[in-house]
Structures are given as structure tokens and as C-alpha cells.
Write a protein that holds these residues in place. Sequence first.
Motif, PDB file in Angstrom:
ATOM      1  N   THR A 235       0.221  -1.050  -0.112  1.00  0.00           N
ATOM      2  CA  THR A 235      -0.115   0.295   0.202  1.00  0.00           C
ATOM      3  C   THR A 235       0.588   1.337   0.392  1.00  0.00           C
ATOM      4  O   THR A 235       0.450   2.340  -0.814  1.00  0.00           O
TER       5      THR A 235
ATOM      6  N   LYS B 137       6.027   3.250   5.940  1.00  0.00           N
ATOM      7  CA  LYS B 137       6.140   5.063   5.784  1.00  0.00           C
ATOM      8  C   LYS B 137       7.362   6.150   5.870  1.00  0.00           C
ATOM      9  O   LYS B 137       7.772   6.387   4.793  1.00  0.00           O
TER      10      LYS B 137
ATOM     11  N   GLY C 105      -1.304  12.741  12.497  1.00  0.00           N
ATOM     12  CA  GLY C 105      -1.491  12.827  14.355  1.00  0.00           C
ATOM     13  C   GLY C 105      -1.882  11.375  14.487  1.00  0.00           C
ATOM     14  O   GLY C 105      -1.977  11.165  13.298  1.00  0.00           O
TER      15      GLY C 105
HETATM   16  N1  LIG Z   1      -5.543   6.772  12.705  1.00  0.00           N
HETATM   17  C1  LIG Z   1      -4.222   6.937  12.652  1.00  0.00           C
HETATM   18  O1  LIG Z   1      -3.622   7.291  13.450  1.00  0.00           O
HETATM   19  C2  LIG Z   1      -3.304   7.664  11.984  1.00  0.00           C
HETATM   20  C3  LIG Z   1      -2.145   8.077  12.080  1.00  0.00           C
HETATM   21  C4  LIG Z   1      -0.610   8.306  11.064  1.00  0.00           C
HETATM   22  C5  LIG Z   1      -1.133   7.930   9.972  1.00  0.00           C
HETATM   23  N2  LIG Z   1      -2.307   7.443   9.798  1.00  0.00           N
HETATM   24  C6  LIG Z   1      -2.202   6.572   8.130  1.00  0.00           C
HETATM   25  O2  LIG Z   1      -3.539   7.933   7.645  1.00  0.00           O
HETATM   26  C7  LIG Z   1      -4.010   6.744   6.386  1.00  0.00           C
HETATM   27  C8  LIG Z   1      -5.685   6.342   7.641  1.00  0.00           C
HETATM   28  O3  LIG Z   1      -5.382   6.187   8.019  1.00  0.00           O
HETATM   29  P1  LIG Z   1      -6.626   5.391   8.308  1.00  0.00           P
HETATM   30  O4  LIG Z   1      -7.049   5.050  10.263  1.00  0.00           O
HETATM   31  O5  LIG Z   1      -7.794   6.195   8.298  1.00  0.00           O
HETATM   32  O6  LIG Z   1      -7.144   4.027   7.765  1.00  0.00           O
HETATM   33  P2  LIG Z   1      -6.650   2.491   8.147  1.00  0.00           P
HETATM   34  O7  LIG Z   1      -7.795   1.966   8.375  1.00  0.00           O
HETATM   35  O8  LIG Z   1      -4.983   1.901   7.678  1.00  0.00           O
HETATM   36  O9  LIG Z   1      -7.235   2.714   5.847  1.00  0.00           O
HETATM   37  C9  LIG Z   1      -7.027   3.686   5.182  1.00  0.00           C
HETATM   38  C10 LIG Z   1      -7.763   2.946   3.682  1.00  0.00           C
HETATM   39  O10 LIG Z   1      -6.623   2.129   3.153  1.00  0.00           O
HETATM   40  C11 LIG Z   1      -7.536   1.113   2.791  1.00  0.00           C
HETATM   41  N3  LIG Z   1      -7.275  -0.387   2.575  1.00  0.00           N
HETATM   42  C12 LIG Z   1      -7.306  -1.163   3.361  1.00  0.00           C
HETATM   43  N4  LIG Z   1      -5.719  -2.343   3.786  1.00  0.00           N
HETATM   44  C13 LIG Z   1      -6.563  -2.594   1.940  1.00  0.00           C
HETATM   45  C14 LIG Z   1      -5.502  -3.246   1.242  1.00  0.00           C
HETATM   46  N5  LIG Z   1      -5.382  -4.607   1.803  1.00  0.00           N
HETATM   47  N6  LIG Z   1      -5.430  -3.293   0.559  1.00  0.00           N
HETATM   48  C15 LIG Z   1      -5.373  -1.939  -0.364  1.00  0.00           C
HETATM   49  N7  LIG Z   1      -6.050  -0.566   0.754  1.00  0.00           N
HETATM   50  C16 LIG Z   1      -6.322  -0.700   1.596  1.00  0.00           C
HETATM   51  C17 LIG Z   1      -8.850   1.174   2.824  1.00  0.00           C
HETATM   52  O11 LIG Z   1      -9.656   1.660   1.261  1.00  0.00           O
HETATM   53  P3  LIG Z   1     -10.763   0.763   0.579  1.00  0.00           P
HETATM   54  O12 LIG Z   1     -10.822   0.065   1.410  1.00  0.00           O
HETATM   55  O13 LIG Z   1     -11.407   2.407   0.051  1.00  0.00           O
HETATM   56  O14 LIG Z   1      -9.970   1.091  -0.962  1.00  0.00           O
HETATM   57  C18 LIG Z   1      -9.331   2.307   4.173  1.00  0.00           C
HETATM   58  O15 LIG Z   1     -10.445   2.396   3.823  1.00  0.00           O
HETATM   59  C19 LIG Z   1      -3.268   5.908   6.005  1.00  0.00           C
HETATM   60  O16 LIG Z   1      -2.092   5.836   5.380  1.00  0.00           O
HETATM   61  C20 LIG Z   1      -2.641   5.516   7.961  1.00  0.00           C
HETATM   62  O17 LIG Z   1      -1.699   4.737   7.715  1.00  0.00           O
HETATM   63  C21 LIG Z   1      -3.407   7.201  10.729  1.00  0.00           C
END
Ligand SMILES: NC(=O)c1ccc[n+]([C@@H]2O[C@H](COP(=O)([O-])OP(=O)(O)OC[C@H]3O[C@@H](n4cnc5c(N)ncnc54)[C@H](OP(=O)(O)O)[C@@H]3O)[C@@H](O)[C@H]2O)c1
Length: 267
Positions: free
Chosen positions: A118, A170, A197
Motif C-alpha cells: 500500500t 512509511k 497525527g
Molecule cells: N489513524 C491514525 O492514527 C494514523 C496515524 C498516522 C498515519 N495514519 C495514516 O493515515 C491513513 C489513513 O488511516 P486510517 O486510520 O483512516 O485508515 P486505515 O484503516 O489505515 O485504512 C485506510 C484505507 O486503506 C484502504 N485499504 C485497507 N486495506 C487495504 C488493502 N489490503 N489494500 C489496499 N487498500 C487497502 C481502505 O480503503 P478502500 O477500501 O477505500 O480502498 C481503507 O479505507 C493511512 O495511510 C495511515 O497509515 C493514520
Amino acid sequence: MSSYAITGASKGIGREFVRQLAANTANTVLAIVRDPESPDISEFAFKYSNVHLIKGDATDPKSLLEAASAAAAITGGTLDVLIHNSNAIDLASTPLNPSQLPFDAEGLRVIFDKPFSTAIYGGIWTTNAFLPLIEKGAQKKIVHISSAMAESQLIKKSGVSYAVPYSVAKAGMNVQVAKYAVELAPKGIKVLALSPGWVDTWEGEKPPEVLQAHEAMLKQFQAVQPDLKGQISSEESVRKCLQVIERLDAETSGLLLSQHGNATRWL
Ligand SMILES: NC(=O)c1ccc[n+]([C@@H]2O[C@H](COP(=O)([O-])OP(=O)(O)OC[C@H]3O[C@@H](n4cnc5c(N)ncnc54)[C@H](OP(=O)(O)O)[C@@H]3O)[C@@H](O)[C@H]2O)c1
């Protein structure tokens, strides 16, 4: 009028980007999702006339070319801002420290596969598929949603030794972003790695083990930022991220920035 494409838009931060961007009816918002038929996202998108659901999987290059072509048909071949947000991890191995990782080739490959597919491969395929549209866009901005978990000072100060494959992926994403920024600068294209964040994107009630893990993480993060109360909402994270994206220019292109728009405060 601006156009935005967001990968991984079905839930969490990705869906919140869609919601906040769609609130401005002058925007065209392209929500790239793996399953546009899913009721969660189709019912959500139905509420906004300026949101277009496009099928696309960040881990599948062919589907991204098709998604870019569908996006071009809607926007007339241009795109202002691409936000690559998709992410996947192997949850079971997340608590492991580096010295506890599998000592066999297949076992190790398996747990690195999802975050690499991803963040690293997906980051390249998404960017390259949409690049011809970005070149014709007015804003010329590409943003990869990264994480402060890849930031060495934060790792040292917080003592977070686990989540190795995620953090390594990352970190690789951040280097790719710097490489793209250098390559694309002559075309006026800006590329940013953006940490959103520590964000509460859990859907439904958190099970006790998740609450426990979050308590432990909070203590570790408070070693870096003593006034931290806990996770922020997707609403707050995305509102701040959009301000950082708005300010992105040639000077900040290639960097990893936090939702605060700097490289000093990550939480
Ligand atoms: N939450 C936090 O605290 C945090 C902190 C730092 C960074 N981040 C980053 O922020 C972004 C969003 O995070 P989040 O917590 O909202 O969501 P997430 O649960 O990490 O998932 C984001 C999206 O990725 C897609 N996805 C999931 N599994 C997949 C797979 N096997 N193959 C391809 N796509 C897949 C899905 O979208 P679809 O089903 O629409 O394709 C899902 O809605 C990510 O890049 C994460 O690393 C999050």
C-alpha cells in the motif's frame, strides 16, 4: 474550482477528506475505493453531488490506470491534488519488536507485504497513474499520507519499538516522496509526505485489548508531548492536514510534515 482524488476513501481519514472537500460545492472530489458498491461508501457519496466514486485498489497497478482514466473522463483530463491515503498492515505482528520478527524468508515477507504494497508500491503506482492529470492541473500537488511512526526522533523519545513493518514502509514512503519532489520540481509539481497525527478512526466500540494498547501508547507519546490527552478526531486531523496541503509550495516539497505543518511537533 479544484479537483481532488483520494485513495482509500471508504472510511477513516480518507472518507473525512472526501467529506470536508465535498462541503465546498465548487470542488470535484474523486473518491477512489476498492468497492464502490459497499453500502457504507455508496450511501455516504450519494449525499454529495460533487463526489464521484471510482473503483481503484492502490495495490493493483492496472486498476489504478483504469481509475485515472475514469477520473480524467470526469475532470476533462486534469487533477489539482492527489492524496494517496490507502494503508494496510498485518495486525498480528504489530506488537513485535525487531528482534522478535520471524527468522525465515517467507514469514518475514508476509508481514511486510501489506504495508509495502500500500505505502511503497501503491505510492508509486498511484502517483504514476495520476501524474499525467496532475501535470495538467492548476495546483500540481501530490500528497502521500505518512506517519510520525517513521520519524527517528519520535521513535527514540517515545520508545515505540514495535510496529516495525508499518513504520519501515512509511519511512520508505518519505524517501520516495523526496525523490518525486526532486524529479517533478522542474514541472512545478509539489510532493509532500504528511503525518495526520494520532487519529481515532476505530469504527464501533473498542475492545478491551485495543483500549489497553491505546493507554500504553498514550503513555509513550506523553514522553514526547506531556500535554497530549489522547487521539484526535478525523475531523480535526483532516481540517489541519488540508491547511498544510493548502500551504504546500516548492520550499516544503519533498518533506515529511505533521498536521501542524512542521517537522517538530508530531502529536
Ligand atoms: N489513524 C491514525 O492514527 C494514523 C496515524 C498516522 C498515519 N495514519 C495514516 O493515515 C491513513 C489513513 O488511516 P486510517 O486510520 O483512516 O485508515 P486505515 O484503516 O489505515 O485504512 C485506510 C484505507 O486503506 C484502504 N485499504 C485497507 N486495506 C487495504 C488493502 N489490503 N489494500 C489496499 N487498500 C487497502 C481502505 O480503503 P478502500 O477500501 O477505500 O480502498 C481503507 O479505507 C493511512 O495511510 C495511515 O497509515 C493514520
